[in-house]
Design an enzyme around this catalytic site. Structure first.
Site, short mmCIF file in Angstrom:
data_model
loop_
_atom_site.label_atom_id
_atom_site.label_comp_id
_atom_site.label_asym_id
_atom_site.label_seq_id
_atom_site.Cartn_x
_atom_site.Cartn_y
_atom_site.Cartn_z
N ALA A 1 1.00 -1.33 -0.19
CA ALA A 1 -0.28 0.20 -0.25
C ALA A 1 0.98 1.62 -0.50
CB ALA A 1 -1.09 -0.18 0.90
N ASP B 1 -1.29 -8.40 -3.36
CA ASP B 1 -1.09 -7.13 -2.51
C ASP B 1 -1.03 -5.46 -2.99
OD1 ASP B 1 -0.53 -9.19 -0.33
OD2 ASP B 1 0.51 -8.12 0.19
O1 PMV Z 1 1.67 -10.89 4.71
P1 PMV Z 1 1.09 -10.51 3.34
O2 PMV Z 1 0.01 -9.56 3.51
O3 PMV Z 1 2.50 -9.50 2.42
O4 PMV Z 1 0.43 -11.66 2.21
C1 PMV Z 1 1.62 -12.21 1.09
C2 PMV Z 1 0.14 -12.67 0.54
C3 PMV Z 1 1.36 -13.79 -0.15
O5 PMV Z 1 0.58 -15.14 -0.45
C4 PMV Z 1 1.61 -14.80 0.95
C5 PMV Z 1 2.64 -13.62 -0.96
C6 PMV Z 1 2.11 -13.04 -2.31
O6 PMV Z 1 3.11 -12.31 -2.78
O7 PMV Z 1 1.16 -13.27 -2.78
#
Ligand code: PMV
Length: 327
Positions: free
Chosen positions: A119, A160
């Site tokens: 973000a 994300d």
């Molecule tokens: O933990 P976060 O919010 O950075 O989520 C990462 C999501 C994963 O699936 C674990 C990694 C990705 O790149 O999709």
């Protein structure tokens, strides 16, 4: 001066599995990264961030991203380095080379599974674009933020930054155009933070190594997660929260099988289920960070009260339709 706001996200289903091409559902939520960009009188990129504990972190680099100064510890460098990349890449894509000051004010707990770095990278890119006199181009913002994500971890799925850029609720598959989902009016996503930070990059790598070591055992979990996510889209669309909750619970256990839950996450998940949530699971990279419970307005207060006793904070996330915006 230019300002940009970008939402954080929860992954409703399919995290980790999405890295290897399975679908995932994610939603933008109302915790925002707020970034301001200002002209600089130096030939430098300077990034300043005030964290949730009111501590100031600064990193400064040449226009070629050679770091010339930073405050505090190595951690400052590690956290702000990707943002430097997002700003530099935005300038590259726009064919501009100039000094810039970036100020970050994020309400998203970092390393918690809410996509804070994504973000912030998205908002930093958008603010840079606006400051340099360009219209907001979300595709360019996405590309610049993706380069930033690649510093955070080698193998990002892109989910994300997609959600922080475009907002809403989406079905996401690596390399494909996201499908916008109609969100349920009844579903409430209650998130609870364990208080433990987790390093997404390292955890993603551990999961991929596990998959490589035991393909015949782990691959079926990926197939199961992919099927579950697709079915969940229908249940959410049809407001069938009972079945949606069952699938979320299964998703949690699949992530547990990959070693991603912890005692604290399981505690919060079990409390939520016991107090009447339709389902509950960890969200994001796991091994700490946040979980969420799927509730409706009848069970909301009961689940919220119980989680509040055990979590660092509890937040009733509102889904936001809009992605990054500039002012
Ligand atoms: O933990 P976060 O919010 O950075 O989520 C990462 C999501 C994963 O699936 C674990 C990694 C990705 O790149 O999709």
């Amino acid at each position: 001066m230019a300002r940009a706001l970008a939402p954080s996200k929860i992954i409703i289903a399919g995290e980790h599995f999405v890295v290897e091409g399975e679908p995932a559902i994610a939603s933008a939520i109302d915790l925002f990264a707020d970034v301001t960009a200002e002209e600089s009188y130096e030939n430098a990129i300077r990034i300043e961030s005030v964290d949730l504990d009111n501590r100031k972190h600064v990193i400064k680099s040449t226009l070629n991203e050679r770091i010339i100064d930073y405050t505090g510890k190595e951690k400052t460098k590690k956290t702000l380095r990707p943002i430097l990349r997002a700003v530099r890449k935005t300038m590259d894509f726009l064919n501009v080379n100039t000094g810039i000051d970036i100020y970050i004010n994020s309400k998203i707990p970092p390393s918690a599974g809410l996509g804070s770095s994504a973000a912030v990278a998205v908002a930093a890119s958008a603010a840079t674009m606006k400051l340099l006199g360009f219209e907001l181009n979300k595709e360019t913002v996405w590309k610049a933020a993706f380069e930033a994500e690649r510093i955070v971890h080698k193998n990002p799925s892109g989910i994300d930054i997609t959600i922080s850029t475009y907002g809403g609720m989406i079905l996401y598959k690596k390399g494909e155009k996201p499908v916008i989902l109609k969100r349920s009016e009844k579903a409430i996503f209650l998130i609870a933070y364990t208080g433990k930070r987790m390093p997404t990059g390292k955890i993603v790598e551990e999961v991929l190594n596990l998959k490589k070591s035991f393909p015949e055992i782990i691959n079926p979990l990926y197939i199961s997660a992919g099927a579950l996510t697709k079915k969940l889209v229908d249940y959410l669309k049809n407001e069938d929260l009972v079945n949606a909750g069952k699938l979320l619970n299964i998703n949690h256990e699949l992530l547990s099988a990959l070693g991603l839950s912890t005692f604290k996450i399981d505690l919060l998940v079990n409390i939520a289920r016991k107090k009447g949530a339709y389902g509950a699971k960890l969200t994001g990279a796991g091994k700490g960070g946040v979980m969420f419970a799927l509730v409706d307005k009848d069970s909301l207060e009961r689940v919220k009260e119980a989680l509040t006793k055990r979590a660092k904070f509890v937040y009733e996330a509102k889904i936001v339709d809009e992605g990054v915006k500039v002012f």
